[in-house]
Design a protein around this motif. Structure first.
Motif, PDB file in Angstrom:
ATOM      1  N   VAL A 197     -14.941  55.447  19.923  1.00 36.65           N
ATOM      2  CA  VAL A 197     -14.017  55.614  21.825  1.00 36.65           C
ATOM      3  C   VAL A 197     -15.214  55.397  22.532  1.00 36.65           C
ATOM      4  O   VAL A 197     -15.583  54.898  23.434  1.00 36.65           O
ATOM      5  N   CYS A 198     -17.099  56.436  22.248  1.00 37.20           N
ATOM      6  CA  CYS A 198     -17.966  55.574  22.782  1.00 37.20           C
ATOM      7  C   CYS A 198     -18.347  54.340  22.816  1.00 37.20           C
ATOM      8  O   CYS A 198     -19.225  53.827  22.742  1.00 37.20           O
ATOM      9  N   VAL A 228      -9.863  53.113  37.974  1.00 32.02           N
ATOM     10  CA  VAL A 228      -8.956  53.512  37.123  1.00 32.02           C
ATOM     11  C   VAL A 228      -8.584  53.302  36.369  1.00 32.02           C
ATOM     12  O   VAL A 228      -8.360  54.310  35.748  1.00 32.02           O
ATOM     13  N   GLU A 229      -8.503  51.935  35.612  1.00 29.88           N
ATOM     14  CA  GLU A 229      -7.830  52.196  34.446  1.00 29.88           C
ATOM     15  C   GLU A 229      -8.697  52.109  33.773  1.00 29.88           C
ATOM     16  O   GLU A 229      -7.862  53.380  32.468  1.00 29.88           O
ATOM     17  N   ARG A 230      -9.666  52.352  33.549  1.00 32.42           N
ATOM     18  CA  ARG A 230     -10.382  52.740  31.845  1.00 32.42           C
ATOM     19  C   ARG A 230     -10.393  54.358  31.921  1.00 32.42           C
ATOM     20  O   ARG A 230     -10.269  54.403  31.164  1.00 32.42           O
ATOM     21  N   LEU A 231     -10.348  54.771  33.424  1.00 29.73           N
ATOM     22  CA  LEU A 231      -9.811  56.291  33.051  1.00 29.73           C
ATOM     23  C   LEU A 231      -8.525  56.802  32.685  1.00 29.73           C
ATOM     24  O   LEU A 231      -8.381  57.824  31.740  1.00 29.73           O
ATOM     25  N   ALA A 232      -7.410  56.232  32.607  1.00 29.98           N
ATOM     26  CA  ALA A 232      -6.126  56.354  32.273  1.00 29.98           C
ATOM     27  C   ALA A 232      -6.360  56.394  31.452  1.00 29.98           C
ATOM     28  O   ALA A 232      -5.288  57.001  30.214  1.00 29.98           O
ATOM     29  N   MET A 233      -6.854  54.767  30.470  1.00 25.83           N
ATOM     30  CA  MET A 233      -6.554  53.792  28.816  1.00 25.83           C
ATOM     31  C   MET A 233      -7.442  55.633  28.454  1.00 25.83           C
ATOM     32  O   MET A 233      -6.666  56.076  27.332  1.00 25.83           O
ATOM     33  N   ARG A 234      -8.431  55.975  28.978  1.00 21.22           N
ATOM     34  CA  ARG A 234      -8.613  56.993  28.062  1.00 21.22           C
ATOM     35  C   ARG A 234      -8.336  58.772  28.045  1.00 21.22           C
ATOM     36  O   ARG A 234      -7.957  59.278  27.251  1.00 21.22           O
ATOM     37  N   ARG A 235      -8.012  58.983  29.470  1.00 23.35           N
ATOM     38  CA  ARG A 235      -6.746  59.999  29.708  1.00 23.35           C
ATOM     39  C   ARG A 235      -5.529  60.081  28.704  1.00 23.35           C
ATOM     40  O   ARG A 235      -5.636  60.987  28.127  1.00 23.35           O
ATOM     41  N   PHE A 236      -5.375  58.794  28.792  1.00 23.70           N
ATOM     42  CA  PHE A 236      -4.021  59.259  28.005  1.00 23.70           C
ATOM     43  C   PHE A 236      -3.993  58.183  26.557  1.00 23.70           C
ATOM     44  O   PHE A 236      -3.050  57.981  25.993  1.00 23.70           O
ATOM     45  N   GLY A 237      -5.542  57.590  26.232  1.00 21.48           N
ATOM     46  CA  GLY A 237      -5.395  56.809  24.927  1.00 21.48           C
ATOM     47  C   GLY A 237      -4.470  55.778  24.791  1.00 21.48           C
ATOM     48  O   GLY A 237      -4.352  55.713  23.382  1.00 21.48           O
ATOM     49  N   ILE A 238      -4.383  55.057  26.121  1.00 23.02           N
ATOM     50  CA  ILE A 238      -3.306  53.189  25.205  1.00 23.02           C
ATOM     51  C   ILE A 238      -4.849  53.107  25.375  1.00 23.02           C
ATOM     52  O   ILE A 238      -6.101  52.874  25.936  1.00 23.02           O
ATOM     53  N   LYS A 239      -4.218  51.767  23.925  1.00 25.53           N
ATOM     54  CA  LYS A 239      -5.369  51.176  23.345  1.00 25.53           C
ATOM     55  C   LYS A 239      -5.835  49.578  24.519  1.00 25.53           C
ATOM     56  O   LYS A 239      -7.084  49.284  23.749  1.00 25.53           O
ATOM     57  N   HIS A 291      -9.618  43.952  29.854  1.00 26.56           N
ATOM     58  CA  HIS A 291      -9.372  42.961  31.448  1.00 26.56           C
ATOM     59  C   HIS A 291      -7.863  42.671  31.534  1.00 26.56           C
ATOM     60  O   HIS A 291      -7.053  42.390  30.885  1.00 26.56           O
ATOM     61  N   SER A 292      -8.216  42.881  33.755  1.00 26.36           N
ATOM     62  CA  SER A 292      -7.049  42.072  33.982  1.00 26.36           C
ATOM     63  C   SER A 292      -7.793  41.500  35.257  1.00 26.36           C
ATOM     64  O   SER A 292      -9.150  42.353  35.841  1.00 26.36           O
ATOM     65  N   PRO A 293      -7.396  40.682  35.516  1.00 23.71           N
ATOM     66  CA  PRO A 293      -7.126  40.145  37.078  1.00 23.71           C
ATOM     67  C   PRO A 293      -6.592  40.888  38.731  1.00 23.71           C
ATOM     68  O   PRO A 293      -7.798  41.242  39.475  1.00 23.71           O
ATOM     69  N   MET A 294      -6.638  42.009  38.033  1.00 26.57           N
ATOM     70  CA  MET A 294      -6.141  42.890  38.630  1.00 26.57           C
ATOM     71  C   MET A 294      -6.035  44.479  38.549  1.00 26.57           C
ATOM     72  O   MET A 294      -5.708  44.222  37.420  1.00 26.57           O
ATOM     73  N   PHE A 295      -7.157  44.810  39.203  1.00 27.57           N
ATOM     74  CA  PHE A 295      -7.267  46.294  38.873  1.00 27.57           C
ATOM     75  C   PHE A 295      -7.031  46.911  40.011  1.00 27.57           C
ATOM     76  O   PHE A 295      -7.014  46.606  41.207  1.00 27.57           O
ATOM     77  N   HIS A 296      -7.955  48.149  39.262  1.00 23.32           N
ATOM     78  CA  HIS A 296      -8.236  48.985  41.112  1.00 23.32           C
ATOM     79  C   HIS A 296      -8.587  50.345  40.865  1.00 23.32           C
ATOM     80  O   HIS A 296      -9.630  50.164  39.201  1.00 23.32           O
ATOM     81  N   GLN A 297      -9.761  50.133  42.438  1.00 21.98           N
ATOM     82  CA  GLN A 297     -10.677  50.987  42.624  1.00 21.98           C
ATOM     83  C   GLN A 297     -10.770  52.395  43.536  1.00 21.98           C
ATOM     84  O   GLN A 297      -9.670  52.429  43.706  1.00 21.98           O
ATOM     85  N   ILE A 298     -11.694  53.909  43.255  1.00 16.34           N
ATOM     86  CA  ILE A 298     -11.648  54.414  44.042  1.00 16.34           C
ATOM     87  C   ILE A 298     -12.889  54.788  44.603  1.00 16.34           C
ATOM     88  O   ILE A 298     -13.583  54.387  43.686  1.00 16.34           O
ATOM     89  N   GLU A 299     -13.236  53.989  46.093  1.00 17.80           N
ATOM     90  CA  GLU A 299     -14.572  54.176  47.046  1.00 17.80           C
ATOM     91  C   GLU A 299     -14.464  55.654  47.592  1.00 17.80           C
ATOM     92  O   GLU A 299     -13.811  56.018  47.566  1.00 17.80           O
TER      93      GLU A 299
END
Ligand code: DAH
Length: 347
Positions: A281-282, A320-331, A212-220
């Motif tokens: 992962v899931c 977007v963050e969750r997608l990037a985390m999965r995509r790049f394996g960011i823990k 979690h982060s108090p600021m994150f990104h979305q794509i609508e």
């Protein structure tokens, strides 16, 4: 006098040849040829000579002057040449010396993901819309059919900047908690057909931790046109997910509830790590939730002056963050915003 002239000639030539700079050479010139110079002094005494001697001495004096003048010119040229050669030697560029390395920046992992998704959608004819991060409650909630009492409207969930005036339900100013208000902003400004995506920052009162982060990104995303159905929503989103996760990826559309869509769903993609069996992962689910979507609620369309007898639409919102985390394996999500170059350099 002959002797005097011969001496002047000899000494002056010596002095000229040993002058090693333009200024020194000029000094020698003045010393011998100047108005008060030695040669000039000799010439001034010519009057004292017997008449028959004068032409002979005169000629000799002229010869001396000429010899000195020529020698000065020669020396001057030689000095200029030496100076030029020195300058050229000093200014030579050594092309074999290794250059200074300039560190090149590159895209942030979030930008990589946003750009990739933007590419997929623009390839399908969507346009990119941008809007304010500081938003009115009216756009973030009211016009999205999110009534008072909804937990999202509480001070405990959303960052309010001001409580608002006579009409706090709408006037209150806040940091947008979702990119969905962009649906309303676009529909108020554009007539259908509408096909847009709106990437951007959103804010929620969440404690920062690994997920979690108090600021994150979305794509609508928003599509409004004649005859748009749930089939368009599924077809388009399946296509996007295939582009992101590979041609064999499987999706699942689950019923859900959002105030501004009816019907609403959440979309999962089958875990690419375990193929649906369930893994870390899931979290044993076999599926990973990637976005919320639905058919735009008639109340939302009508609130923007769109005739629901003629038009219908669908919308989605993804993190977007969750997608990037999965995509790049960011823990740990916090790494994405710490901007430590040792971390960023890896993408
Ligand atoms: N705004 C929702 C959220 O932040 C996500 C969402 C769900 C967006 C459904 C939509 C939608 O456009 O149709 O949780």
């Amino acid at each position: 006098m002959r002797e005097q002239l011969a001496n002047i000639r000899q000494e002056a030539l010596k002095a000229i040849r040993s002058a090693n700079a333009a200024a020194a050479l000029d000094q020698v010139r003045v010393q011998y040829l100047g108005k008060k110079g030695e040669l000039t002094a000799v010439l001034k005494q010519m009057g004292k000579l017997p008449a028959e001697e004068r032409p002979v001495i005169g000629q000799m004096a002229n010869e001396v002057r000429e010899a000195l003048t020529n020698a000065i010119a020669e020396q001057s040229k030689a000095l200029a040449e030496t100076a030029l050669n020195l300058k050229l030697a000093a200014e030579t560029v050594d092309v074999t010396i290794p250059g200074q390395r300039t560190a090149l920046g590159h895209k942030h992992p979030l930008s990589i993901v946003i750009d990739e998704i933007t590419d997929i959608f623009t390839g399908m004819g969507f346009q990119v819309a941008e809007g304010p991060e500081i938003e009115l409650a009216e756009y973030n909630f009211t016009k999205l059919n999110t009534e008072e009492g909804h937990p999202g409207r509480e001070w405990t969930d959303t960052f309010y900047i001001s409580a608002g005036g006579d009409d706090p339900k709408n006037d209150a100013v806040l940091l947008r908690s979702q990119t969905s208000p962009m649906q309303v902003r676009v529909m108020e400004q554009q007539k259908p057909p509408i096909r847009i995506i709106a990437p951007g920052r959103v804010f929620r009162k969440d404690e920062a931790d690994a997920t979690h982060s108090p600021m994150f990104h979305q794509i609508e995303g928003l599509v409004v046109d004649k005859g748009i159905t749930m089939a368009d929503l599924k077809g388009t989103l399946n296509e996007v997910i295939r582009a992101l996760y590979g041609p064999d990826s499987k999706t699942r559309f689950r019923p859900h509830h959002f105030p501004f869509t009816e019907p609403s769903c959440e979309v999962d993609v089958q875990c690419v790590e375990c193929g649906g069996k369930g893994c870390s992962v899931c979290k044993g689910e076999g599926w990973i939730e990637i976005l919320g979507a639905g058919m735009v609620h008639p109340k939302v369309l009508e609130g923007c002056g769109i005739d629901t007898e003629v038009y219908s639409g669908w919308a989605f919102g993804m993190g977007v963050e969750r997608l990037a985390m999965r995509r790049f394996g960011i823990k740990d999500l916090r790494l994405i915003f710490e901007n430590d170059v040792r971390f960023l350099e890896q993408f």
